[in-house]
Scaffold this motif. Structure first.
Motif, PDB file in Angstrom:
ATOM      1  N   LYS A 168      -2.412  -6.379 -10.939  1.00 59.62           N
ATOM      2  CA  LYS A 168      -1.953  -5.015 -11.453  1.00 59.62           C
ATOM      3  C   LYS A 168      -2.122  -3.716 -10.235  1.00 59.62           C
ATOM      4  CE  LYS A 168      -2.102  -5.963 -16.286  1.00 59.62           C
ATOM      5  NZ  LYS A 168      -2.615  -5.571 -17.664  1.00 59.62           N
ATOM      6  N   PRO A 169      -1.336  -2.853 -10.343  1.00 65.58           N
ATOM      7  CA  PRO A 169      -1.611  -1.627  -9.213  1.00 65.58           C
ATOM      8  C   PRO A 169      -2.959  -1.413  -9.601  1.00 65.58           C
ATOM      9  CG  PRO A 169       0.445  -1.491 -10.672  1.00 65.58           C
ATOM     10  CD  PRO A 169      -0.120  -2.534 -11.192  1.00 65.58           C
ATOM     11  N   PHE A 170      -3.500  -0.985  -8.443  1.00 63.21           N
ATOM     12  CA  PHE A 170      -4.983  -0.293  -8.682  1.00 63.21           C
ATOM     13  C   PHE A 170      -5.327   0.496  -7.305  1.00 63.21           C
ATOM     14  CE2 PHE A 170      -5.437  -3.961  -5.912  1.00 63.21           C
ATOM     15  CZ  PHE A 170      -6.292  -3.673  -4.953  1.00 63.21           C
ATOM     16  N   LYS A 171      -6.107   1.486  -7.540  1.00 61.36           N
ATOM     17  CA  LYS A 171      -6.705   2.481  -6.564  1.00 61.36           C
ATOM     18  C   LYS A 171      -7.750   2.028  -5.540  1.00 61.36           C
ATOM     19  CE  LYS A 171      -6.344   7.443  -5.700  1.00 61.36           C
ATOM     20  NZ  LYS A 171      -7.197   7.440  -4.627  1.00 61.36           N
ATOM     21  N   SER A 172      -7.872   2.138  -4.136  1.00 63.97           N
ATOM     22  CA  SER A 172      -8.971   2.081  -3.383  1.00 63.97           C
ATOM     23  C   SER A 172      -9.263   3.349  -2.649  1.00 63.97           C
ATOM     24  CB  SER A 172      -8.679   0.900  -2.367  1.00 63.97           C
ATOM     25  OG  SER A 172      -7.800   1.382  -1.345  1.00 63.97           O
ATOM     26  N   GLU A 173      -9.930   3.316  -1.693  1.00 64.02           N
ATOM     27  CA  GLU A 173     -10.421   4.577  -1.034  1.00 64.02           C
ATOM     28  C   GLU A 173      -9.072   4.858   0.147  1.00 64.02           C
ATOM     29  OE1 GLU A 173     -14.014   1.839  -0.615  1.00 64.02           O
ATOM     30  OE2 GLU A 173     -11.896   1.632  -1.087  1.00 64.02           O
ATOM     31  N   PHE A 174      -8.118   3.901   0.110  1.00 62.94           N
ATOM     32  CA  PHE A 174      -7.223   4.228   1.104  1.00 62.94           C
ATOM     33  C   PHE A 174      -5.589   4.436   0.377  1.00 62.94           C
ATOM     34  CE2 PHE A 174     -10.027   1.148   2.704  1.00 62.94           C
ATOM     35  CZ  PHE A 174     -10.586   1.967   4.068  1.00 62.94           C
ATOM     36  N   GLY A 175      -5.810   4.321  -0.970  1.00 61.88           N
ATOM     37  CA  GLY A 175      -4.521   4.680  -1.669  1.00 61.88           C
ATOM     38  C   GLY A 175      -4.341   3.589  -2.915  1.00 61.88           C
ATOM     39  N   LEU A 231       0.849  -1.299   0.217  1.00 59.46           N
ATOM     40  CA  LEU A 231       0.060   0.029   0.152  1.00 59.46           C
ATOM     41  C   LEU A 231       0.997   1.075   0.031  1.00 59.46           C
ATOM     42  CD1 LEU A 231      -2.717   1.720   0.308  1.00 59.46           C
ATOM     43  CD2 LEU A 231      -2.278   1.192   2.971  1.00 59.46           C
ATOM     44  N   LEU A 232       0.530   2.064  -0.734  1.00 61.52           N
ATOM     45  CA  LEU A 232       1.085   3.397  -0.796  1.00 61.52           C
ATOM     46  C   LEU A 232      -0.046   4.469  -0.504  1.00 61.52           C
ATOM     47  CD1 LEU A 232       3.788   3.355  -3.797  1.00 61.52           C
ATOM     48  CD2 LEU A 232       4.073   2.852  -1.405  1.00 61.52           C
ATOM     49  N   LEU A 233       0.055   5.237   0.492  1.00 63.06           N
ATOM     50  CA  LEU A 233      -0.971   5.992   0.795  1.00 63.06           C
ATOM     51  C   LEU A 233      -1.016   7.258  -0.447  1.00 63.06           C
ATOM     52  CD1 LEU A 233      -0.443   6.180   4.642  1.00 63.06           C
ATOM     53  CD2 LEU A 233      -2.219   5.066   3.523  1.00 63.06           C
ATOM     54  N   ASP A 234      -2.283   7.931  -0.560  1.00 60.24           N
ATOM     55  CA  ASP A 234      -2.129   8.992  -1.326  1.00 60.24           C
ATOM     56  C   ASP A 234      -1.291  10.093  -0.563  1.00 60.24           C
ATOM     57  OD1 ASP A 234      -4.035   8.008  -3.081  1.00 60.24           O
ATOM     58  OD2 ASP A 234      -5.677   8.543  -1.853  1.00 60.24           O
ATOM     59  N   LYS A 235      -1.009  10.946  -1.528  1.00 59.66           N
ATOM     60  CA  LYS A 235      -0.085  12.095  -1.131  1.00 59.66           C
ATOM     61  C   LYS A 235      -0.966  13.395  -0.918  1.00 59.66           C
ATOM     62  CE  LYS A 235       3.690  14.945  -3.350  1.00 59.66           C
ATOM     63  NZ  LYS A 235       4.487  15.115  -4.608  1.00 59.66           N
ATOM     64  N   LYS A 236      -0.726  13.548   0.454  1.00 66.93           N
ATOM     65  CA  LYS A 236      -1.471  14.958   1.013  1.00 66.93           C
ATOM     66  C   LYS A 236      -0.976  16.172   0.600  1.00 66.93           C
ATOM     67  CE  LYS A 236      -2.091  12.391   5.431  1.00 66.93           C
ATOM     68  NZ  LYS A 236      -1.804  12.464   6.835  1.00 66.93           N
ATOM     69  N   GLY A 261       0.628  19.290  -0.164  1.00 65.41           N
ATOM     70  CA  GLY A 261       2.091  19.982   0.526  1.00 65.41           C
ATOM     71  C   GLY A 261       2.922  19.100   1.114  1.00 65.41           C
ATOM     72  N   GLU A 262       2.453  17.533   0.943  1.00 70.90           N
ATOM     73  CA  GLU A 262       3.427  16.720   1.600  1.00 70.90           C
ATOM     74  C   GLU A 262       4.539  16.405   0.501  1.00 70.90           C
ATOM     75  OE1 GLU A 262       3.218  12.171   3.351  1.00 70.90           O
ATOM     76  OE2 GLU A 262       1.633  13.156   2.232  1.00 70.90           O
ATOM     77  N   ASN A 263       5.931  16.373   1.056  1.00 68.86           N
ATOM     78  CA  ASN A 263       6.898  16.051   0.251  1.00 68.86           C
ATOM     79  C   ASN A 263       7.461  14.692   0.091  1.00 68.86           C
ATOM     80  OD1 ASN A 263       9.442  16.609  -1.104  1.00 68.86           O
ATOM     81  ND2 ASN A 263      10.757  16.880   0.580  1.00 68.86           N
ATOM     82  N   LYS A 264       6.777  14.003  -1.032  1.00 70.45           N
ATOM     83  CA  LYS A 264       6.905  12.525  -1.168  1.00 70.45           C
ATOM     84  C   LYS A 264       6.636  12.385  -2.574  1.00 70.45           C
ATOM     85  CE  LYS A 264       3.884   9.415  -0.309  1.00 70.45           C
ATOM     86  NZ  LYS A 264       3.045   8.527   0.791  1.00 70.45           N
ATOM     87  N   GLU A 265       7.229  11.095  -2.841  1.00 70.56           N
ATOM     88  CA  GLU A 265       7.262  10.965  -4.624  1.00 70.56           C
ATOM     89  C   GLU A 265       5.722  10.558  -4.751  1.00 70.56           C
ATOM     90  OE1 GLU A 265      10.332   8.077  -5.910  1.00 70.56           O
ATOM     91  OE2 GLU A 265      10.712   8.009  -3.768  1.00 70.56           O
ATOM     92  N   ASP A 266       5.324  10.654  -6.080  1.00 68.61           N
ATOM     93  CA  ASP A 266       3.935  10.473  -6.455  1.00 68.61           C
ATOM     94  C   ASP A 266       3.691   8.764  -6.378  1.00 68.61           C
ATOM     95  OD1 ASP A 266       1.494  10.145  -7.755  1.00 68.61           O
ATOM     96  OD2 ASP A 266       2.227  10.346  -9.976  1.00 68.61           O
ATOM     97  N   PRO A 267       2.763   8.708  -5.445  1.00 66.92           N
ATOM     98  CA  PRO A 267       2.382   7.217  -5.257  1.00 66.92           C
ATOM     99  C   PRO A 267       1.840   6.330  -6.507  1.00 66.92           C
ATOM    100  CG  PRO A 267       0.697   8.522  -4.317  1.00 66.92           C
ATOM    101  CD  PRO A 267       1.766   9.472  -4.698  1.00 66.92           C
ATOM    102  N   ALA A 268       1.274   7.250  -7.392  1.00 67.87           N
ATOM    103  CA  ALA A 268       0.753   6.278  -8.454  1.00 67.87           C
ATOM    104  C   ALA A 268       1.999   6.060  -9.407  1.00 67.87           C
ATOM    105  CB  ALA A 268      -0.300   7.333  -9.209  1.00 67.87           C
ATOM    106  N   GLN A 269       2.972   6.755  -9.310  1.00 66.06           N
ATOM    107  CA  GLN A 269       4.143   6.478 -10.250  1.00 66.06           C
ATOM    108  C   GLN A 269       5.020   5.295  -9.671  1.00 66.06           C
ATOM    109  OE1 GLN A 269       4.969   7.101 -13.357  1.00 66.06           O
ATOM    110  NE2 GLN A 269       6.363   5.413 -12.968  1.00 66.06           N
ATOM    111  N   LYS A 270       5.141   5.482  -8.199  1.00 66.51           N
ATOM    112  CA  LYS A 270       6.184   4.556  -7.531  1.00 66.51           C
ATOM    113  C   LYS A 270       5.483   3.236  -7.394  1.00 66.51           C
ATOM    114  CE  LYS A 270       8.785   4.360  -3.072  1.00 66.51           C
ATOM    115  NZ  LYS A 270       9.077   5.007  -1.751  1.00 66.51           N
ATOM    116  N   ILE A 271       3.968   3.165  -7.332  1.00 70.51           N
ATOM    117  CA  ILE A 271       3.471   1.704  -7.262  1.00 70.51           C
ATOM    118  C   ILE A 271       3.868   1.353  -8.707  1.00 70.51           C
ATOM    119  CG2 ILE A 271       1.001   2.489  -7.915  1.00 70.51           C
ATOM    120  CD1 ILE A 271       1.906   0.186  -5.022  1.00 70.51           C
ATOM    121  N   LYS A 272       3.633   1.749  -9.795  1.00 73.06           N
ATOM    122  CA  LYS A 272       3.855   1.220 -10.865  1.00 73.06           C
ATOM    123  C   LYS A 272       5.310   0.809 -11.030  1.00 73.06           C
ATOM    124  CE  LYS A 272       0.624   4.124 -13.296  1.00 73.06           C
ATOM    125  NZ  LYS A 272       0.412   5.265 -14.492  1.00 73.06           N
ATOM    126  N   ASP A 273       6.400   1.648 -10.338  1.00 72.59           N
ATOM    127  CA  ASP A 273       7.714   1.266 -10.328  1.00 72.59           C
ATOM    128  C   ASP A 273       7.878  -0.047  -9.715  1.00 72.59           C
ATOM    129  OD1 ASP A 273       8.459   3.264 -11.923  1.00 72.59           O
ATOM    130  OD2 ASP A 273       8.949   4.779 -10.240  1.00 72.59           O
TER     131      ASP A 273
END
Length: 660
Positions: A321-328, A243-248, A250-262
């Motif tokens: 495959k990577p997919f999105k839920s309510e949590f990330g 699980l990669l949580l959605d980016k809040k 102003g949060e300084n973190k990598e894009d979770p959508a791209q990172k989960i694909k990686d």
């Protein structure tokens, strides 16, 4: 959660309302109040049963804890904490919940449990037609409703389409639908046990596929049911996920959508799912266990999206495959599928469900027979007629009031032992239930008969419940545990826990006096590079040594939609799970570490932070916990000085033999 944990940790003591054995020996007294060996023995043996052998203490240690426990109880009662309204209210709630386990009939329960277990193995698909009629309706209204549902059934049996008849005639609004939602034509989809009211469920399961049931009555009215299909329940699955949580914002973190694909690309390239979950998953509770979640069945999760994906996987180790839920963002791996549990495994859970279901009416009927045999019940022979006589034309209107004649109201409706139930109590009950009646042309006599039986049964069950301490030793023992456990919780909250949280000066003083216990180990400010190929690891190592930025390295290493390296910058303490085994804290780029499979790791250390003291703000929760332990030890010393304790030395010396 805190309360349940604390109560589990508090020694549980059983007090019963049953006689003390003459052979029982006094172990000690506190202010002259005796505590017996049998009481300590129950506590000691119970703790041996529930605690792992490695965590068990010697009998002398248990004795010390038990004595401290009794001191705390003495203090709680001296402070009159047992007289607080909040305590009494909560204790009453626990008693009510506990009593449910004793308001049952084992034979009736066993039959219901077996039936529910068999039904849970199946899922039935059914449609229904509802004609509303209240349980309090007048006889003529009930007859009209029954005749209408029978006519509808006949039309279907003669060839009419069930769905069309439902859409035109059913009083279930979902059958017709509305402007926004199309009607379901009575189709309820698949369901298993406990999803519908019990009479409806039984009719659906007992009707053969393709057939139409005879009318059945529930609190909603009359139904006819068409059983469309019955299929096996698929059971449960165990899955692991990343699980990669959605980016809040102003949060300084990598894009979770791209990172989960990686991460997914690394898995496709042979990366170990469990190790990647442990390293990258932001669900830490499962991440430390290679991403593995507890097993679950259909309809158990909050996320329908996640559930559907989990059940769509067919073979163990199959990965979504990577997919999105309510949590990330997720990647899911099927670990295993599980068939239905055995009867013994499900039994306790089913018993609890049955007691909260309409099935409980079957058990109540059996219990009421037992109560009527156990107690002598004296019932007024004229009571029903007396109430028929006061149900005048205004009985169902707002103008009706219960009689004011004290002689009438003080008459005894029925009596159990020394407890009398008066006409006044039943009249008040009628007034309340009558006000809730929304039926056209209700029948007063039928209404009174129905609620007389309901009222009497309810009062008999209530009396039986209130008398449990006197007739059931097991109940009395467990109730004593709840009573004293709750009392001690209030005491500890007042004397220790709240003080530890609010006494900021004392907390800081304690922290400063014990700073040696709160140190950071050696830490590194570093970047951890994770690769799935040895060649990629070597190139990454070289580029790190050359001082290339992480983005520059990614451009070189991650080509052709392949993710050959993932970076994790951060501060890592000695022994951190992400650091390779045998890693040495040295500045610069490390050697390539390999776990023997496809996980290649390089660490670039930018700074080494030496051992240092932690700030109170960094570990306040831990310090508060330690401060609570300190305060409790000091408080126990005070209690021992406050109350006169006399230990029976001869009995104490022989304690180990006496508790066997």
């Amino acid at each position: 959660m805190k309360k349940s944990v604390q109560l589990l940790l508090i020694l549980l003591v059983t007090f019963t309302g049953f006689g003390q054995s003459k052979k029982d020996k006094v172990l000690f007294t506190i202010e002259g109040e005796p505590t017996y060996v049998s009481e300590f023995s129950r506590v000691y043996k119970k703790n041996l049963d529930i605690i792992d052998k490695k965590d068990q203490k010697e009998i002398e240690e248990y004795f010390d804890l038990f004595l401290e426990y009794k001191l705390k109880l003495k203090e709680a009662r001296s402070l009159k904490l047992n007289e607080k309204e909040a305590y009494k209210k909560e204790l009453a709630g626990y008693r009510k919940q506990l009593a449910r386990n004793y308001l049952t009939d084992n034979n009736a329960t066993e039959k219901l449990v077996k039936e529910a277990y068999d039904r849970l193995h199946k899922e039935v698909k059914a449609s229904h037609i509802l004609i509303k009629v209240s349980l309090d309706a007048a006889p003529q209204d009930t007859i009209v409703a029954h005749e209408k549902i029978m006519k509808l059934r006949k039309s279907i049996m003669d060839g009419a389409d069930f769905g069309e008849v439902a859409m035109k005639n059913s009083d279930d609004p979902s059958a017709k639908g509305n402007k926004n939602i199309p009607g379901n034509k009575g189709d309820l989809g698949y369901f298993s046990a406990f999803r519908m009211v019990y009479p409806f469920e039984s009719a659906a399961f007992n009707t053969k596929v393709g057939e139409i049931s005879m009318p059945i009555r529930t609190q909603f009215g009359y139904h006819i049911i068409k059983t469309v299909d019955i299929r096996d329940n698929v059971g449960e699955v165990t899955v692991a996920h990343i699980l990669l949580l959605d980016k809040k914002e102003g949060e300084n973190k990598e894009d979770p959508a791209q990172k989960i694909k990686d991460i997914y690309t690394q898995i496709e390239a042979g990366g170990d799912f469990g190790k990647l979950a442990k390293r990258f998953s932001e669900d830490r509770s499962s991440g430390v266990n290679n991403g593995k979640l507890p097993k679950f069945g259909r309809g158990r999760l909050r996320s329908k999206v996640f559930e559907e994906m989990a059940f769509s996987l067919k073979e163990p180790n199959e990965i979504s495959k990577p997919f999105k839920s309510e949590f990330g963002w997720h990647i899911v791996q099927l670990v295993s599928k599980h068939g239905m549990k055995s009867y013994e495994e499900e039994k306790s859970s089913l018993e609890r469900k049955i007691k909260n279901d309409k099935r409980a009416n079957v058990i109540n009927s059996s219990i009421l027979k037992k109560i009527k045999k156990l107690y002598k019940i004296e019932e007024s022979v004229t009571a029903r007629k007396d109430f028929y006589d006061i149900a005048d034309a205004n009985f169902f209107s707002k103008n009706w009031k219960k009689p004011t004649d004290e002689v009438f109201l003080n008459k005894t409706l029925f009596q159990v032992k020394d407890t009398k139930v008066t006409y006044n109590e039943f009249a008040t009950y009628l007034l309340k239930t009558r006000a809730r009646t929304m039926v056209k042309n209700p029948d007063a006599k039928g209404f009174i008969n129905r609620y007389y039986t309901e009222f009497m049964n309810g009062r008999l069950l209530s009396f039986y419940e209130s008398d449990l301490e006197n007739i059931n030793e097991d109940f009395a023992a467990i109730y004593g545990e709840y009573r004293d456990g709750l009392l001690l919780f209030d005491l500890m909250e007042t004397e220790i826990w709240e003080k530890a949280k609010t006494d900021t000066i004392g907390l800081e003083k304690f922290f400063n006096a014990n700073k040696e216990n709160y140190k950071w180990k050696e830490r590194v400010e570093a970047v951890i590079a994770s690769c799935t190929q040895e060649d990629a690891a070597k190139k990454t190592q070289q580029l790190l040594k050359e001082g290339k930025s992480l983005d520059e390295i990614k451009e070189v290493i991650n080509k052709d939609s392949k993710v050959n390296v993932i970076f994790s910058p951060g501060v890592y303490e000695e022994g951190h799970r992400n650091l390779p085994k045998d890693f040495k804290f040295e500045k610069g780029v490390s050697k390539i570490f390999n776990d023997g499979n496809t996980d290649f790791t390089i660490v670039k250390v930018n700074e080494i932070n030496p051992v240092s003291y932690k700030e109170l703000s960094e570990i306040k929760g831990k310090v508060i916990s330690d401060y609570q332990v300190y305060l409790e030890k000091e408080w126990i010393k005070t209690l021992k000085d406050t109350y006169k304790i006399k230990i029976n030395k001869r009995t104490h010396r022989r304690l180990k033999k006496l508790v066997k």
